[in-house]
Scaffold this active site. Structure first.
Site, PDB file in Angstrom:
ATOM      1  N   LYS A  54     102.956  38.511 -15.044  1.00 40.19           N
ATOM      2  CA  LYS A  54     101.771  38.789 -14.225  1.00 40.19           C
ATOM      3  C   LYS A  54     101.357  40.251 -14.375  1.00 40.19           C
ATOM      4  O   LYS A  54     100.176  40.564 -14.559  1.00 40.19           O
ATOM      5  CB  LYS A  54     102.049  38.462 -12.744  1.00 40.19           C
ATOM      6  CG  LYS A  54     102.083  36.971 -12.464  1.00 40.19           C
ATOM      7  CD  LYS A  54     102.618  36.623 -11.072  1.00 40.19           C
ATOM      8  CE  LYS A  54     102.699  35.105 -10.913  1.00 40.19           C
ATOM      9  NZ  LYS A  54     103.330  34.633  -9.674  1.00 40.19           N
ATOM     10  N   GLN A  98     105.892  36.796  -4.450  1.00 39.24           N
ATOM     11  CA  GLN A  98     106.469  35.751  -5.297  1.00 39.24           C
ATOM     12  C   GLN A  98     107.401  34.860  -4.483  1.00 39.24           C
ATOM     13  O   GLN A  98     108.242  35.339  -3.725  1.00 39.24           O
ATOM     14  CB  GLN A  98     107.227  36.410  -6.472  1.00 39.24           C
ATOM     15  CG  GLN A  98     107.738  35.433  -7.512  1.00 39.24           C
ATOM     16  CD  GLN A  98     106.629  34.735  -8.298  1.00 39.24           C
ATOM     17  OE1 GLN A  98     105.546  35.276  -8.475  1.00 39.24           O
ATOM     18  NE2 GLN A  98     106.903  33.538  -8.770  1.00 39.24           N
ATOM     19  N   ASP A 121      96.813  34.030  -4.000  1.00 35.75           N
ATOM     20  CA  ASP A 121      97.523  32.758  -4.175  1.00 35.75           C
ATOM     21  C   ASP A 121      96.800  31.625  -3.447  1.00 35.75           C
ATOM     22  O   ASP A 121      97.060  30.448  -3.719  1.00 35.75           O
ATOM     23  CB  ASP A 121      98.933  32.856  -3.579  1.00 35.75           C
ATOM     24  CG  ASP A 121     100.005  33.090  -4.627  1.00 35.75           C
ATOM     25  OD1 ASP A 121      99.820  32.642  -5.775  1.00 35.75           O
ATOM     26  OD2 ASP A 121     101.023  33.709  -4.289  1.00 35.75           O
TER      27      ASP A 121
HETATM   28  N1  GUN Z   1     106.408  30.657  -7.289  1.00 38.75           N
HETATM   29  C1  GUN Z   1     106.125  29.617  -8.104  1.00 38.75           C
HETATM   30  N2  GUN Z   1     104.786  29.457  -8.231  1.00 38.75           N
HETATM   31  C2  GUN Z   1     104.223  30.431  -7.477  1.00 38.75           C
HETATM   32  C3  GUN Z   1     102.878  30.780  -7.220  1.00 38.75           C
HETATM   33  O1  GUN Z   1     101.913  30.164  -7.687  1.00 38.75           O
HETATM   34  N3  GUN Z   1     102.697  31.844  -6.402  1.00 38.75           N
HETATM   35  C4  GUN Z   1     103.740  32.538  -5.843  1.00 38.75           C
HETATM   36  N4  GUN Z   1     103.463  33.553  -5.033  1.00 38.75           N
HETATM   37  N5  GUN Z   1     105.005  32.221  -6.074  1.00 38.75           N
HETATM   38  C5  GUN Z   1     105.232  31.176  -6.885  1.00 38.75           C
END
Ligand code: GUN
Length: 300
Positions: A54, A98, A121
């Protein structure tokens, strides 16, 4: 018949290119650089890989990336205090914590502490409610990526029969809401659905997000249907050598590709779209925060 293989890698690259061009325009015309803050608590290896990716792609798109790594035993109050600082920081337009979080933390409380305007998100309860009621929302990245692929392939989805397999808050439920908003007839199926094969057989669009390797079989699929496979499952691959593994989706790709009209592979399908949509969401959040027009085709 053999399905068209949907190239998520190429499509994600195109999205990133469009985001990058908009970021450059924002900088040139308004002297604004979108900023994304990613918070990682603990040392989950998969999360570390995602967070690194990311950060790298955020910078490649010309945006600012802020990474905050906290130890696994961080008190929840300290994480909430960091989120508050990021909410108030004018250089930050997107805040992502996350998941999964360590067990001593209340995931819902943490997510709902993020400013809804910066919730890239789309997990904040306000954004979930806005999506469900047809209001302007931040939309979860993976379902947004799936929707973009479906719109790219079909144009208008109105009246299509869609079956979403999986009822998670991250993928299944928001995916169903997005398809409903595009006027599909939507069924949410899951591991307890009676006659799952029969339900899936009705679908013009199948979105598989159950987390069960190769569960969806060719006999379940209506000939010509579009199959979007969100699953990423690691399974043993003795044919590659002892102890080796490989990635598969929730769909039995080899057989399903002979029946479907179009299908996403794993890897190289939905996966790359998720981070591309995170970048798109960060750009969207930045434009909304500054009261600027949103770029077209990068939101739901
Ligand atoms: N962990 C697995 N997928 C995601 C996601 O799309 N966003 C976040 N914040 N954590 C994750």
């Amino acid at each position: 018949m053999s399905a068209k293989i949907i190239d998520g890698k190429a499509f994600a690259a195109e999205i990133r290119g469009r985001v990058g061009a908009e970021v450059a325009r924002l900088k040139a015309e308004h002297d604004i650089t979108p900023g994304l803050a990613v918070v990682l608590v603990g040392e989950d290896p998969a999360s570390q890989v995602y967070v690194r990716s990311k950060g790298r792609q955020t910078i490649e798109a010309g945006m600012n990336s802020y990474e905050h790594k906290l130890p696994a035993d961080t008190p929840e109050a300290d994480l909430l205090a960091l989120i508050e600082r990021l909410n108030e920081d004018p250089a930050v337009h997107g805040v992502l914590v996350q998941l999964p979080l360590p067990r001593h933390m209340d995931e819902a409380a943490v997510i709902n502490a993020i400013s809804p305007a910066k919730d890239v998100d789309g997990f904040h309860i306000l954004n979930v409610g806005r999506l469900a009621t047809g209001q302007k929302a931040m939309v979860p990245c993976t379902p947004l990526g799936c929707l973009m692929m479906l719109r790219d392939l079909h144009g208008n989805l109105s009246g299509m029969e869609a079956v979403v397999i999986g009822r998670s808050n991250i993928v299944g439920k928001p995916m169903a809401q997005l398809l409903l908003r595009d006027s599909c007839t939507v069924t949410i199926a899951h591991s307890r659905t009676r006659d799952l094969p029969g339900v899936v057989k009705r679908a013009d669009i199948v979105v598989a997000a159950v987390g069960r390797p190769e569960m969806v079989k060719d006999e379940w699929i209506k000939p010509g249907a579009t199959v979007i496979d969100v699953g990423i499952n690691r399974i043993p691959a003795p044919e590659k050598g002892e102890g080796k593994t490989r990635l598969v989706g929730d769909v039995d790709f080899e057989s399903a590709a002979k029946v479907a009209g179009a299908i996403t592979p794993v890897p190289g399908g939905v996966g790359p779209m998720t981070i591309a949509c995170l970048l798109a969401n960060t750009l969207t959040a930045c434009c909304r925060i500054h009261g600027l027009p949103e770029p077209e085709g990068l939101t739901a």
